[in-house]
Design an enzyme around this catalytic site. Structure first.
Site, mmCIF file in Angstrom:
data_model
loop_
_atom_site.group_PDB
_atom_site.id
_atom_site.type_symbol
_atom_site.label_atom_id
_atom_site.label_comp_id
_atom_site.label_asym_id
_atom_site.label_seq_id
_atom_site.Cartn_x
_atom_site.Cartn_y
_atom_site.Cartn_z
ATOM 1 N N LEU A 1 14.077 15.357 0.459
ATOM 2 C CA LEU A 1 13.234 15.296 1.929
ATOM 3 C C LEU A 1 11.685 16.683 1.674
ATOM 4 O O LEU A 1 12.270 17.437 2.541
ATOM 5 C CB LEU A 1 13.588 15.177 3.378
ATOM 6 C CG LEU A 1 14.057 13.772 3.356
ATOM 7 C CD1 LEU A 1 14.795 13.481 2.828
ATOM 8 C CD2 LEU A 1 14.271 13.655 4.746
ATOM 9 N N GLU B 1 8.196 17.160 1.650
ATOM 10 C CA GLU B 1 6.752 15.769 1.342
ATOM 11 C C GLU B 1 5.754 17.050 0.312
ATOM 12 O O GLU B 1 4.943 17.386 0.069
ATOM 13 C CB GLU B 1 6.515 15.791 2.023
ATOM 14 C CG GLU B 1 6.737 14.378 3.018
ATOM 15 C CD GLU B 1 8.043 13.931 3.564
ATOM 16 O OE1 GLU B 1 9.138 14.808 3.573
ATOM 17 O OE2 GLU B 1 9.094 13.405 3.361
ATOM 18 N N PHE C 1 7.218 6.403 4.660
ATOM 19 C CA PHE C 1 6.219 6.333 5.661
ATOM 20 C C PHE C 1 5.124 7.377 6.086
ATOM 21 O O PHE C 1 5.099 8.220 5.820
ATOM 22 C CB PHE C 1 6.971 6.001 7.379
ATOM 23 C CG PHE C 1 7.951 4.930 7.848
ATOM 24 C CD1 PHE C 1 7.043 4.738 8.107
ATOM 25 C CD2 PHE C 1 9.099 5.329 7.254
ATOM 26 C CE1 PHE C 1 8.408 3.347 8.333
ATOM 27 C CE2 PHE C 1 9.504 4.289 7.016
ATOM 28 C CZ PHE C 1 10.055 3.162 7.868
ATOM 29 N N ALA C 2 3.908 6.767 6.352
ATOM 30 C CA ALA C 2 2.181 7.812 5.890
ATOM 31 C C ALA C 2 2.242 9.209 7.131
ATOM 32 O O ALA C 2 1.749 9.694 7.394
ATOM 33 C CB ALA C 2 1.626 6.804 6.280
ATOM 34 N N HIS D 1 6.509 6.761 13.241
ATOM 35 C CA HIS D 1 6.921 5.687 12.022
ATOM 36 C C HIS D 1 6.174 4.554 12.456
ATOM 37 O O HIS D 1 6.042 3.263 11.452
ATOM 38 C CB HIS D 1 8.252 4.868 12.138
ATOM 39 C CG HIS D 1 9.581 5.667 11.186
ATOM 40 N ND1 HIS D 1 9.827 6.035 12.324
ATOM 41 C CD2 HIS D 1 10.217 5.710 9.814
ATOM 42 C CE1 HIS D 1 10.495 7.388 11.990
ATOM 43 N NE2 HIS D 1 10.332 6.914 10.627
#
Ligand SMILES: Cc1ncc(C[n+]2csc(CCOP(=O)(O)OP(=O)(O)O)c2C)c(N)n1
Ligand SMILES: [Mg+2]
Length: 679
Positions: free
Chosen positions: A413, A415, A438-439, A482
């Protein structure tokens, strides 16, 4: 004007063994670079004060005892590096001529960044010196990625990433150290601890002691401290051993280097936060005069004086050449032409699969990923839970089993670091495809996406071919974190391409088109479309058509433009108005959100005289505002009605289905709005 010939002592490498064989010669060559770096940094400061250099001048005075030996020891044919704002001496050793680096500071016509970036924000991407962005900590993951890329290509590279005591507090540092340890990436992480971050002393930076190297244990890697203000020969030996170990073990290492910042933070720094006598204390530790005195003993004062004189003459001659170089032209067309890497020839795809199966969008993307992984050796797929689990939406199902690590792998995790790592891979010739779970979580990587990848081509000339897959959109009761539609958020920044397919075939085509593009491309994948409806999906020789809008309906009452999930809703809306009002629409699925290709839609607006834009994202600063502006500015006088924008409310995405339906455009709401607009 030709660049002056550099003094012969300025050789690009000094091996540790040379120190043992001929210490006087080896140390003299190290000294020459350190002295050149110091005097050039001082000269740059002078030129800044004379108004001949603009921006921020952050010198490396006091850091040469680290950066010069390290750059001389690295294998510049293989290794990867990214210098910080204290790394001027490293730049000099690594690549180019002193004039190239001065041109960068003067921001003249021959600047390596074409004067698009200032002072030390340059690099030499072809020689794997990755151009620095200001955001401290951000470059480490890029180094990790490019180093991994080298290793994947079978080259025994070591990466070098630097950060200061202040930068050690950033999240990117932690994310990257963890990632490098996890993936066993051969990177030397170097803390340049000069005990200050601008005016902030280390005591106000972190509470857990001052021995930052001890953090290495927490990442399961080796760490140690090094004093680069003491004996240069000892520094060389220590660094050489560390580099050799990393090269053979492929494990990262963290070293905390005691270094100096002799001239404060930057040219404008008043230094009034320093205690009395502190600056004098720094100068007393300066390794450069100590090395000079040692060399006077070894080689004689006359020899060292002669070296100094030769370097000073070289510096002045170089300054003269760079100062005489023309100013940049300010040519807008040239700048705009360099925002994106040019459109390259299509990749030699196999015309497969020829027989079309009936697939939903998730299966179509899976098929596209399989095609890419099968046919393109430089491809790799990464993201959270995309391995054994097949991704949160099962889009990557089976890929790990069929293609294996390291081409398909789960990421932690993190990004920001994972995207930075992907950028590094892309800079070195790989083409990563990164899935965001998720975007929404892409905001964690906003710096890497918008300021680093997106600006790369413009400021450095380097291509950054990256596919970022964003499962986006709402209507699924996922709440605010989300369900986001982030196209306006990201596309407000220049340098990103974006596709938003609405059918399984377009999703397949979009993946191929994005993959072969030499720029960072976001693919928005609406989650509700992953499993809604199936369609035939096969190799389509015309796959690049996804970069242009698709016209779904012909009509004459108005032009309706939309994209994503709203395409299906808009089709139902068109059916309704055809049946109930005998009003027909030109309906366009935009497909490509960047760059926008609006010619066909503009022609339609010119014909119908009316424009309706529908999208799922919010209204204010929404993508529709841009579309309406661009599509009406040329036809404004001939419009028959004010353009209509239908979008979500200007609120966070609410959770409960009743609230979410009230928030977002629905078929009924669109019909009501359009009917009212028709009057
Ligand atoms: C993420 C980030 N926040 C703030 C800044 C502004 N800034 C530039 S240099 C600097 C101090 C950095 O200190 P340190 O990491 O110790 O490096 P040093 O300047 O001492 O070499 C700051 C706060 C930045 N460049 N990046
Ligand atoms: Mg510092």
């Amino acid at each position: 004007m030709a660049f002056p010939l550099p003094p012969a002592l300025l050789t690009r490498s000094v091996a540790a063994a040379e120190l043992e064989k001929n210490p006087s010669d080896a140390l003299l060559r190290i000294y020459a670079w350190m002295q050149l770096a110091r005097s050039a940094d001082n000269r740059i400061l002078e030129l800044f004060r004379q108004g001949l250099i603009r921006g921020t001048v952050t010198g490396g005075q006091g850091n040469e005892g680290l950066i010069v030996p390290l750059a001389l020891l690295a294998d510049k044919a293989t290794d990867v590096i990214s210098f910080t704002h204290r790394g001027f001496g490293g730049h000099l050793v690594w690549s180019g001529h002193l004039c190239d680096h001065l041109n960068q500071y003067f921001a003249n016509a021959d600047s390596p960044t074409q004067a698009r970036e200032g002072n030390i924000h340059h690099g030499d991407p072809v020689a794997r010196s990755l151009p620095m962005i200001s955001h401290l900590g951000a470059m480490l993951s890029n180094v990790a990625g490019a180093t991994d890329s080298q290793r994947r290509l079978g080259r025994p590279a070591v990466g070098f990433g630097f950060f200061g005591d202040g930068s050690s507090s950033t999240g990117d540092i932690h994310e990257t150290l963890n990632l490098a340890s996890l993936l066993s990436l051969p990177v030397l992480f170097v803390i340049e601890n000069n005990r200050y971050a601008y005016s902030t002393p280390v005591s106000e930076q972190f509470a857990a002691g001052t021995e930052l190297w001890r953090r290495a244990a927490g990442y399961g890697i080796e760490g140690f401290a090094l004093d680069a203000t003491a004996d240069v020969a000892a520094t060389v030996r220590t660094l050489a051993a560390a580099i050799q170990k990393i090269r053979t073990t492929s494990r990262p290492m963290l070293i905390e280097v005691n270094t100096l910042r002799l001239r404060g933070h930057a040219a404008y720094d008043t230094g009034d936060y320093l205690k009395p006598g502190e600056t004098e204390g720094f100068f007393a530790k300066d390794p450069l005069p100590k090395l000079r005195a040692q060399l006077v003993g070894l080689a004689g004062a006359a020899r060292v004086d002669a070296v100094d004189a030769e370097l000073a003459a070289f510096l002045e001659a170089s300054v003269k050449v760079s100062l005489a170089t023309a100013r940049p032209s300010g040519d807008v067309a040239a700048m705009e032409a360099d925002l994106f890497a040019p459109v390259a020839a299509p990749l030699p795809w196999k015309a497969e699969p020829a027989v079309s199966g009936n697939l939903n969008a998730a299966q179509a993307i899976n098929l596209g990923l399989r095609k890419i992984l099968s046919e393109r050796p430089e491809s790799l797929v990464l993201g959270q839970d995309i391995g054994t689990y097949g991704g949160a939406f099962k889009v990557t199902e089976g890929l790990l089993g069929d293609f294996g690590r390291p081409r398909v792998f789960n990421t932690p995790l993190a990004e920001s670091a994972c995207t930075g790592y992907a950028i590094g891979l892309a800079l070195n010739g790989h083409r990563p495809i990164e899935e965001f779970q998720f975007a929404d979580f892409s905001t964690e990587a906003a710096t890497q996406i918008t300021l680093n990848a997106a600006t790369m081509r413009f400021r450095s000339g380097a291509a950054c071919p990256l596919v970022l897959r964003f499962p986006c959109g709402g209507g699924l009761t996922f709440g605010s974190f989300h369900s986001q539609e982030l196209e306006s958020f990201f596309l407000a920044m220049p340098g990103l391409k974006a596709l938003y397919p609405s059918t399984p075939q377009d999703a397949f085509n979009a993946l191929l088109a994005a993959y072969e593009d030499d720029n960072p491309v976001i693919i928005f994948e609406h989650k509700a479309l992953y499993r809604r409806g199936k369609g035939p999906v096969a190799w389509d020789a015309n796959y690049r058509a996804v970069w242009t809008p698709r016209q779904l309906r012909n009509g004459d009452y108005a032009t309706l433009v939309t994209y994503g999930e709203m395409v299906q809703v808009a089709e139902e809306v068109c059916d309704y108005f055809a049946a109930e009002y005998e009003a027909t629409f030109d309906l366009f699925d935009l497909r490509a959100l960047s760059p926008l290709k609006l010619d066909a839609i503009a022609a339609s607006v010119a014909r119908t005289g009316r424009l309706v834009v529908v999208h799922e994202g919010r209204r204010t600063h929404g993508f529709g505002a841009e579309l309406v502006a661009r599509l009406t500015e040329q036809h404004f006088a001939s419009l028959k009605a004010a353009p209509l924008r239908i979008a979500a409310l200007d609120l966070p995405v609410p959770f409960a289905p009743e609230l979410e339906q009230a928030f977002r455009p629905t078929k009924d709401k669109i019909i009501d709005r359009v009917a009212a607009w028709m009057g």
